[in-house]
Design a protein around this motif. Structure first.
Motif, PDB file in Angstrom:
ATOM      1  N   UNK A   1      -2.393  -1.218 -10.651  1.00 31.78           N
ATOM      2  CA  UNK A   1      -1.791  -1.833  -9.468  1.00 31.78           C
ATOM      3  C   UNK A   1      -0.293  -1.553  -9.453  1.00 31.78           C
ATOM      4  N   UNK A   2       0.371  -2.001  -8.395  1.00 41.16           N
ATOM      5  CA  UNK A   2       1.826  -1.909  -8.313  1.00 41.16           C
ATOM      6  C   UNK A   2       2.337  -0.490  -8.124  1.00 41.16           C
ATOM      7  N   UNK A   3       3.480  -0.220  -8.753  1.00 40.12           N
ATOM      8  CA  UNK A   3       4.150   1.071  -8.600  1.00 40.12           C
ATOM      9  C   UNK A   3       3.312   2.247  -9.046  1.00 40.12           C
ATOM     10  N   UNK A   4       2.550   2.073 -10.115  1.00 41.10           N
ATOM     11  CA  UNK A   4       1.713   3.181 -10.599  1.00 41.10           C
ATOM     12  C   UNK A   4       0.631   3.534  -9.582  1.00 41.10           C
ATOM     13  N   UNK A   5       0.049   2.536  -8.927  1.00 44.71           N
ATOM     14  CA  UNK A   5      -0.968   2.797  -7.904  1.00 44.71           C
ATOM     15  C   UNK A   5      -0.342   3.539  -6.717  1.00 44.71           C
TER      16      UNK A   5
ATOM     17  N   UNK B   1       0.818  11.125  -5.123  1.00 49.69           N
ATOM     18  CA  UNK B   1       0.380  12.378  -5.754  1.00 49.69           C
ATOM     19  C   UNK B   1      -0.805  12.974  -4.995  1.00 49.69           C
ATOM     20  N   UNK B   2      -1.749  12.137  -4.569  1.00 53.39           N
ATOM     21  CA  UNK B   2      -2.894  12.623  -3.790  1.00 53.39           C
ATOM     22  C   UNK B   2      -2.448  13.128  -2.421  1.00 53.39           C
ATOM     23  N   UNK B   3      -1.463  12.453  -1.811  1.00 50.57           N
ATOM     24  CA  UNK B   3      -0.942  12.895  -0.512  1.00 50.57           C
ATOM     25  C   UNK B   3      -0.282  14.259  -0.644  1.00 50.57           C
ATOM     26  N   UNK B   4       0.474  14.479  -1.724  1.00 46.97           N
ATOM     27  CA  UNK B   4       1.089  15.795  -1.938  1.00 46.97           C
ATOM     28  C   UNK B   4       0.029  16.869  -2.098  1.00 46.97           C
ATOM     29  N   UNK B   5      -1.024  16.548  -2.843  1.00 42.67           N
ATOM     30  CA  UNK B   5      -2.055  17.540  -3.135  1.00 42.67           C
ATOM     31  C   UNK B   5      -2.923  17.853  -1.915  1.00 42.67           C
ATOM     32  N   UNK B   6      -3.366  16.826  -1.182  1.00 37.45           N
ATOM     33  CA  UNK B   6      -4.351  17.034  -0.122  1.00 37.45           C
ATOM     34  C   UNK B   6      -3.783  17.003   1.292  1.00 37.45           C
ATOM     35  N   UNK B   7      -2.623  16.360   1.504  1.00 38.22           N
ATOM     36  CA  UNK B   7      -2.073  16.253   2.850  1.00 38.22           C
ATOM     37  C   UNK B   7      -0.809  17.076   3.047  1.00 38.22           C
ATOM     38  N   UNK B   8      -0.193  17.501   1.946  1.00 35.62           N
ATOM     39  CA  UNK B   8       1.021  18.282   2.041  1.00 35.62           C
ATOM     40  C   UNK B   8       2.261  17.473   2.368  1.00 35.62           C
TER      41      UNK B   8
ATOM     42  N   UNK C   1       2.468   8.992   0.750  1.00 35.09           N
ATOM     43  CA  UNK C   1       1.368   8.479   1.559  1.00 35.09           C
ATOM     44  C   UNK C   1       2.000   7.578   2.615  1.00 35.09           C
ATOM     45  N   UNK C   2       1.941   7.987   3.885  1.00 37.00           N
ATOM     46  CA  UNK C   2       2.731   7.366   4.937  1.00 37.00           C
ATOM     47  C   UNK C   2       2.034   6.240   5.696  1.00 37.00           C
ATOM     48  N   UNK C   3       0.803   5.927   5.408  1.00 32.84           N
ATOM     49  CA  UNK C   3       0.059   4.965   6.199  1.00 32.84           C
ATOM     50  C   UNK C   3      -0.066   3.605   5.516  1.00 32.84           C
ATOM     51  N   UNK C   4       0.951   3.214   4.775  1.00 32.34           N
ATOM     52  CA  UNK C   4       0.927   1.916   4.103  1.00 32.34           C
ATOM     53  C   UNK C   4       1.364   0.852   5.096  1.00 32.34           C
ATOM     54  N   UNK C   5       0.609  -0.228   5.189  1.00 35.81           N
ATOM     55  CA  UNK C   5       0.926  -1.336   6.075  1.00 35.81           C
ATOM     56  C   UNK C   5       1.810  -2.340   5.334  1.00 35.81           C
ATOM     57  N   UNK C   6       2.701  -3.035   6.030  1.00 30.88           N
ATOM     58  CA  UNK C   6       3.542  -4.051   5.381  1.00 30.88           C
ATOM     59  C   UNK C   6       2.691  -5.112   4.683  1.00 30.88           C
TER      60      UNK C   6
ATOM     61  N   UNK D   1      -1.833  -1.868  -3.235  1.00 27.37           N
ATOM     62  CA  UNK D   1      -2.644  -0.731  -3.654  1.00 27.37           C
ATOM     63  C   UNK D   1      -3.284  -1.004  -5.003  1.00 27.37           C
ATOM     64  N   UNK D   2      -4.529  -0.606  -5.129  1.00 23.31           N
ATOM     65  CA  UNK D   2      -5.249  -0.685  -6.393  1.00 23.31           C
ATOM     66  C   UNK D   2      -5.925   0.665  -6.596  1.00 23.31           C
ATOM     67  N   UNK D   3      -5.692   1.282  -7.748  1.00 25.82           N
ATOM     68  CA  UNK D   3      -6.362   2.533  -8.094  1.00 25.82           C
ATOM     69  C   UNK D   3      -7.372   2.235  -9.197  1.00 25.82           C
ATOM     70  N   UNK D   4      -8.541   2.778  -9.054  1.00 25.96           N
ATOM     71  CA  UNK D   4      -9.572   2.626 -10.080  1.00 25.96           C
ATOM     72  C   UNK D   4      -9.678   3.959 -10.806  1.00 25.96           C
ATOM     73  N   UNK D   5      -9.388   3.947 -12.094  1.00 26.26           N
ATOM     74  CA  UNK D   5      -9.443   5.143 -12.919  1.00 26.26           C
ATOM     75  C   UNK D   5     -10.800   5.136 -13.627  1.00 26.26           C
ATOM     76  N   UNK D   6     -11.588   6.162 -13.371  1.00 29.10           N
ATOM     77  CA  UNK D   6     -12.946   6.221 -13.915  1.00 29.10           C
ATOM     78  C   UNK D   6     -13.031   7.373 -14.903  1.00 29.10           C
TER      79      UNK D   6
END
Length: 64
Positions: free
Chosen positions: A6-10, A16-23, A27-32, A36-41
């Protein structure tokens, strides 16, 4: 095996995913107020089945 980030790391993982897949740099679509939560599997087992599906046009090509 998995863990939640969670937090800054998420946010950094989303950027990083936006740079890789969106160029884009971020990631610009964050709502106020959005959190964010990332699940590392980590896979325990990987299974690869050959010959089940034909290669699609424009997709991966078989090795020569």
């Amino acid at each position: 095996m998995s863990r939640f980030v969670t937090g800054g790391e998420a946010h950094e993982r989303m950027d990083r995913l936006a740079r890789k897949y969106l160029g884009s740099e971020r990631f610009e679509w964050i709502m106020p107020g959005e959190q964010r939560v990332a699940v590392i599997v980590r896979p325990v087992k990987v299974r690869h089945v050959v010959g089940v599906e034909r290669f699609r046009p424009g997709g991966p090509r078989p090795a020569p």
